[in-house]
Scaffold this motif. Structure first.
Motif, PDB file in Angstrom:
ATOM      1  N   ALA A   1       0.867  -1.195   0.000  1.00  0.00           N
ATOM      2  CA  ALA A   1       0.000   0.000   0.000  1.00  0.00           C
ATOM      3  C   ALA A   1       0.892   1.229   0.000  1.00  0.00           C
ATOM      4  O   ALA A   1       1.958   1.226   0.628  1.00  0.00           O
ATOM      5  N   PRO A   2       0.494   2.298  -0.708  1.00  0.00           N
ATOM      6  CA  PRO A   2       1.313   3.514  -0.728  1.00  0.00           C
ATOM      7  C   PRO A   2       1.525   4.061   0.681  1.00  0.00           C
ATOM      8  O   PRO A   2       0.634   3.980   1.534  1.00  0.00           O
ATOM      9  N   LEU A   3       2.713   4.608   0.913  1.00  0.00           N
ATOM     10  CA  LEU A   3       3.009   5.281   2.178  1.00  0.00           C
ATOM     11  C   LEU A   3       2.524   6.722   2.064  1.00  0.00           C
ATOM     12  O   LEU A   3       3.005   7.465   1.205  1.00  0.00           O
ATOM     13  N   ARG A   4       1.591   7.095   2.912  1.00  0.00           N
ATOM     14  CA  ARG A   4       0.953   8.415   2.799  1.00  0.00           C
ATOM     15  C   ARG A   4       1.295   9.379   3.928  1.00  0.00           C
ATOM     16  O   ARG A   4       1.113  10.584   3.783  1.00  0.00           O
ATOM     17  N   THR A   5       1.751   8.854   5.077  1.00  0.00           N
ATOM     18  CA  THR A   5       1.974   9.727   6.228  1.00  0.00           C
ATOM     19  C   THR A   5       3.390   9.566   6.771  1.00  0.00           C
ATOM     20  O   THR A   5       4.070   8.564   6.522  1.00  0.00           O
ATOM     21  N   THR A   6       3.806  10.570   7.531  1.00  0.00           N
ATOM     22  CA  THR A   6       5.129  10.517   8.161  1.00  0.00           C
ATOM     23  C   THR A   6       5.215   9.345   9.127  1.00  0.00           C
ATOM     24  O   THR A   6       6.253   8.684   9.216  1.00  0.00           O
ATOM     25  N   GLY A   7       4.135   9.066   9.830  1.00  0.00           N
ATOM     26  CA  GLY A   7       4.128   7.967  10.783  1.00  0.00           C
ATOM     27  C   GLY A   7       4.347   6.622  10.108  1.00  0.00           C
ATOM     28  O   GLY A   7       5.084   5.768  10.626  1.00  0.00           O
ATOM     29  N   GLU A   8       3.723   6.422   8.963  1.00  0.00           N
ATOM     30  CA  GLU A   8       3.907   5.172   8.221  1.00  0.00           C
ATOM     31  C   GLU A   8       5.353   5.014   7.766  1.00  0.00           C
ATOM     32  O   GLU A   8       5.931   3.919   7.834  1.00  0.00           O
ATOM     33  N   LEU A   9       5.948   6.108   7.307  1.00  0.00           N
ATOM     34  CA  LEU A   9       7.336   6.053   6.862  1.00  0.00           C
ATOM     35  C   LEU A   9       8.275   5.791   8.036  1.00  0.00           C
ATOM     36  O   LEU A   9       9.195   4.966   7.934  1.00  0.00           O
ATOM     37  N   VAL A  10       8.059   6.475   9.141  1.00  0.00           N
ATOM     38  CA  VAL A  10       8.903   6.271  10.322  1.00  0.00           C
ATOM     39  C   VAL A  10       8.859   4.820  10.778  1.00  0.00           C
ATOM     40  O   VAL A  10       9.887   4.225  11.129  1.00  0.00           O
ATOM     41  N   GLU A  11       7.680   4.234  10.761  1.00  0.00           N
ATOM     42  CA  GLU A  11       7.540   2.838  11.194  1.00  0.00           C
ATOM     43  C   GLU A  11       8.375   1.907  10.323  1.00  0.00           C
ATOM     44  O   GLU A  11       9.023   0.980  10.827  1.00  0.00           O
ATOM     45  N   GLN A  12       8.408   2.137   9.028  1.00  0.00           N
ATOM     46  CA  GLN A  12       9.212   1.303   8.134  1.00  0.00           C
ATOM     47  C   GLN A  12      10.704   1.493   8.399  1.00  0.00           C
ATOM     48  O   GLN A  12      11.474   0.531   8.391  1.00  0.00           O
ATOM     49  N   ILE A  13      11.108   2.724   8.645  1.00  0.00           N
ATOM     50  CA  ILE A  13      12.526   3.011   8.908  1.00  0.00           C
ATOM     51  C   ILE A  13      12.969   2.359  10.209  1.00  0.00           C
ATOM     52  O   ILE A  13      14.062   1.773  10.300  1.00  0.00           O
ATOM     53  N   ARG A  14      12.122   2.439  11.228  1.00  0.00           N
ATOM     54  CA  ARG A  14      12.460   1.836  12.529  1.00  0.00           C
ATOM     55  C   ARG A  14      12.748   0.343  12.404  1.00  0.00           C
ATOM     56  O   ARG A  14      13.568  -0.205  13.153  1.00  0.00           O
ATOM     57  N   GLN A  15      12.097  -0.302  11.477  1.00  0.00           N
ATOM     58  CA  GLN A  15      12.243  -1.752  11.363  1.00  0.00           C
ATOM     59  C   GLN A  15      13.588  -2.180  10.786  1.00  0.00           C
ATOM     60  O   GLN A  15      13.976  -3.347  10.933  1.00  0.00           O
ATOM     61  N   VAL A  16      14.317  -1.258  10.161  1.00  0.00           N
ATOM     62  CA  VAL A  16      15.585  -1.649   9.534  1.00  0.00           C
ATOM     63  C   VAL A  16      16.807  -0.907  10.072  1.00  0.00           C
ATOM     64  O   VAL A  16      17.938  -1.293   9.770  1.00  0.00           O
ATOM     65  N   VAL A  17      16.610   0.157  10.837  1.00  0.00           N
ATOM     66  CA  VAL A  17      17.746   0.865  11.438  1.00  0.00           C
ATOM     67  C   VAL A  17      18.010   0.261  12.812  1.00  0.00           C
ATOM     68  O   VAL A  17      17.118   0.254  13.663  1.00  0.00           O
ATOM     69  N   PRO A  18      19.210  -0.241  13.074  1.00  0.00           N
ATOM     70  CA  PRO A  18      19.506  -0.863  14.366  1.00  0.00           C
ATOM     71  C   PRO A  18      19.275   0.090  15.531  1.00  0.00           C
ATOM     72  O   PRO A  18      19.560   1.292  15.431  1.00  0.00           O
ATOM     73  N   ALA A  19      18.761  -0.438  16.625  1.00  0.00           N
ATOM     74  CA  ALA A  19      18.488   0.391  17.802  1.00  0.00           C
ATOM     75  C   ALA A  19      19.749   1.070  18.313  1.00  0.00           C
ATOM     76  O   ALA A  19      19.716   2.220  18.772  1.00  0.00           O
ATOM     77  N   ALA A  20      20.881   0.377  18.219  1.00  0.00           N
ATOM     78  CA  ALA A  20      22.140   0.964  18.695  1.00  0.00           C
ATOM     79  C   ALA A  20      22.497   2.216  17.899  1.00  0.00           C
ATOM     80  O   ALA A  20      23.006   3.192  18.450  1.00  0.00           O
ATOM     81  N   ALA A  21      22.222   2.196  16.589  1.00  0.00           N
ATOM     82  CA  ALA A  21      22.513   3.365  15.750  1.00  0.00           C
ATOM     83  C   ALA A  21      21.637   4.544  16.146  1.00  0.00           C
ATOM     84  O   ALA A  21      22.088   5.692  16.156  1.00  0.00           O
ATOM     85  N   ALA A  22      20.384   4.266  16.483  1.00  0.00           N
ATOM     86  CA  ALA A  22      19.473   5.330  16.894  1.00  0.00           C
ATOM     87  C   ALA A  22      19.905   5.945  18.218  1.00  0.00           C
ATOM     88  O   ALA A  22      19.762   7.148  18.436  1.00  0.00           O
ATOM     89  N   ARG A  23      20.483   5.136  19.097  1.00  0.00           N
ATOM     90  CA  ARG A  23      20.907   5.662  20.402  1.00  0.00           C
ATOM     91  C   ARG A  23      22.061   6.643  20.266  1.00  0.00           C
ATOM     92  O   ARG A  23      22.162   7.604  21.022  1.00  0.00           O
ATOM     93  N   THR A  24      22.933   6.402  19.299  1.00  0.00           N
ATOM     94  CA  THR A  24      24.097   7.283  19.144  1.00  0.00           C
ATOM     95  C   THR A  24      23.899   8.364  18.080  1.00  0.00           C
ATOM     96  O   THR A  24      24.522   9.420  18.148  1.00  0.00           O
ATOM     97  N   GLY A  25      23.014   8.107  17.108  1.00  0.00           N
ATOM     98  CA  GLY A  25      22.877   9.039  15.991  1.00  0.00           C
ATOM     99  C   GLY A  25      21.583   9.815  15.952  1.00  0.00           C
ATOM    100  O   GLY A  25      21.288  10.477  14.964  1.00  0.00           O
ATOM    101  N   GLY A  26      20.799   9.747  17.035  1.00  0.00           N
ATOM    102  CA  GLY A  26      19.531  10.458  17.054  1.00  0.00           C
ATOM    103  C   GLY A  26      18.399   9.636  16.473  1.00  0.00           C
ATOM    104  O   GLY A  26      18.528   8.426  16.249  1.00  0.00           O
ATOM    105  N   HIS A  27      17.289  10.271  16.221  1.00  0.00           N
ATOM    106  CA  HIS A  27      16.103   9.586  15.717  1.00  0.00           C
ATOM    107  C   HIS A  27      16.437   8.823  14.426  1.00  0.00           C
ATOM    108  O   HIS A  27      17.104   9.360  13.535  1.00  0.00           O
ATOM    109  N   PRO A  28      16.001   7.559  14.313  1.00  0.00           N
ATOM    110  CA  PRO A  28      16.375   6.758  13.136  1.00  0.00           C
ATOM    111  C   PRO A  28      15.896   7.325  11.809  1.00  0.00           C
ATOM    112  O   PRO A  28      16.465   7.009  10.754  1.00  0.00           O
ATOM    113  N   ALA A  29      14.854   8.173  11.829  1.00  0.00           N
ATOM    114  CA  ALA A  29      14.327   8.735  10.580  1.00  0.00           C
ATOM    115  C   ALA A  29      14.907  10.102  10.251  1.00  0.00           C
ATOM    116  O   ALA A  29      14.617  10.648   9.181  1.00  0.00           O
TER     117      ALA A  29
END
Length: 332
Positions: free
Chosen positions: A191-219
């Protein structure tokens, strides 16, 4: 914001970054024009909500301001803020690489100063429906000028995986660009991605949690990349900085604030080129047309003080550069 909440005054919604330093850098050129019994003209090429412009108009009663912005909502809000100075202002809906055309249309042959405050504005970040922020759900728009052009949704759902990797890696400097692009393509197939929330959810699934802790929000980096792509920000900047320098009269000054390395690199390159002799290597005599056009006014980049960053956290990444024109535009 609910319909029952009053919108705060524009001045309360926007704290200008490095305001006093910008004014102090532009002041000598403005005062030189006043001393020559000439009306000083300054261009605020990225008006936003008008904080820097208001301060300049208050500080210099003789000043005439040309204010440019591609965002019609920003222009409307700034017009209210600058209403007391409307006899000394021209507000123009344009992109700031069009500065030469804007000045020609207004009948100005040259200006004493140009100010650029790059990147996304406080207004654009705060207005949820604009889709610039990853911290709350909104339509994937990200256009600075909502009257025209493609949206972030058009990019996310229409670009090939290869092109998504390219822009996320290049404009976002994101090392997980390949993973993110692959995930976007897989998700949009369902399904097309229409909102920022939908996009953020997809990004969260592939960016390692450790990277988000040191580099800020994964998106964060992906959103930066999409915003730059949608608004062609760096292409515009590559044209705008030389146009600003070309618009300056002798001893006019250009002050630019950037917020990430890609912007700063463009500004630095143009300023550095203009501040060096163009004489061929080994040329025995430096001719007039080879002499430097610009003089650096800042040593490298200047940054906000700790106190200013504490008052205005969005100023934290600001980097300021400034130059003065030291050779007449018509000398070459």
């Amino acid at each position: 914001m609910t319909g029952n909440e009053a919108t705060p005054p524009t001045a309360d919604r926007h704290v200008p970054v490095l305001k006093e330093r910008c004014i102090s850098l532009l002041a000598p050129a403005i005062e030189l024009a006043i001393g020559a019994d000439r009306t000083p003209v300054v261009v605020d090429a990225t008006l936003g909500m008008g904080g820097h412009s208001e301060a300049l108009l208050q500080r210099f009663p003789q000043l005439h301001l040309v204010a440019i912005d591609r965002d019609t909502e920003a222009l409307a809000l700034a017009a209210e803020r600058l209403a007391p100075f409307q006899q000394r202002t021209d507000l123009v809906h344009a992109i700031y690489d069009e500065i030469g055309d804007v000045l020609a249309d207004l009948g100005f042959d040259g200006v004493d100063g140009v100010l650029m405050d790059l990147g996304v504005s406080s207004l654009q970040l705060d207005e949820r429906e604009r889709g610039f922020a990853y911290s709350y759900d909104a339509p994937l728009d990200m256009r600075m000028d909502t009257s025209r052009g493609r949206t972030a949704a058009d990019v996310v759902n229409g670009y090939s995986e290869e092109d998504l990797v390219r822009i996320i890696r290049r404009w976002g400097e994101e090392k997980f660009a390949g993973r993110i692009a692959n995930r976007i393509v897989a998700a949009r197939a369902q399904a097309p991605l229409r909102t920022t929330g939908e996009l953020v959810e997809q990004i969260r699934q592939v960016v390692p949690a450790a990277a988000a802790r040191t580099g800020g929000h994964p998106a964060k980096r992906t959103f930066q990349a999409l915003r730059i792509e949608v608004n062609e920000e760096l292409d515009v900047l590559e044209r705008a900085v030389p146009a600003a320098v070309d618009a300056l009269v002798l001893h006019g000054r250009c002050v630019v604030m950037s917020y990430h390395s890609l912007e700063d690199k463009i500004v630095k390159t143009v300023f550095a080129a203009g501040s060096k002799s163009s004489a061929p290597l080994g040329f025995p005599v430096e001719l007039e047309e080879h002499k430097a056009v610009l003089k650096m006014l800042t040593k490298g980049t200047e940054v906000p003080t700790a106190a200013e960053t504490a008052e205005n956290p969005r100023a934290a990444s600001a980097r300021l550069r400034a130059v003065e024109r030291i050779r007449n535009r018509r000398a070459a």
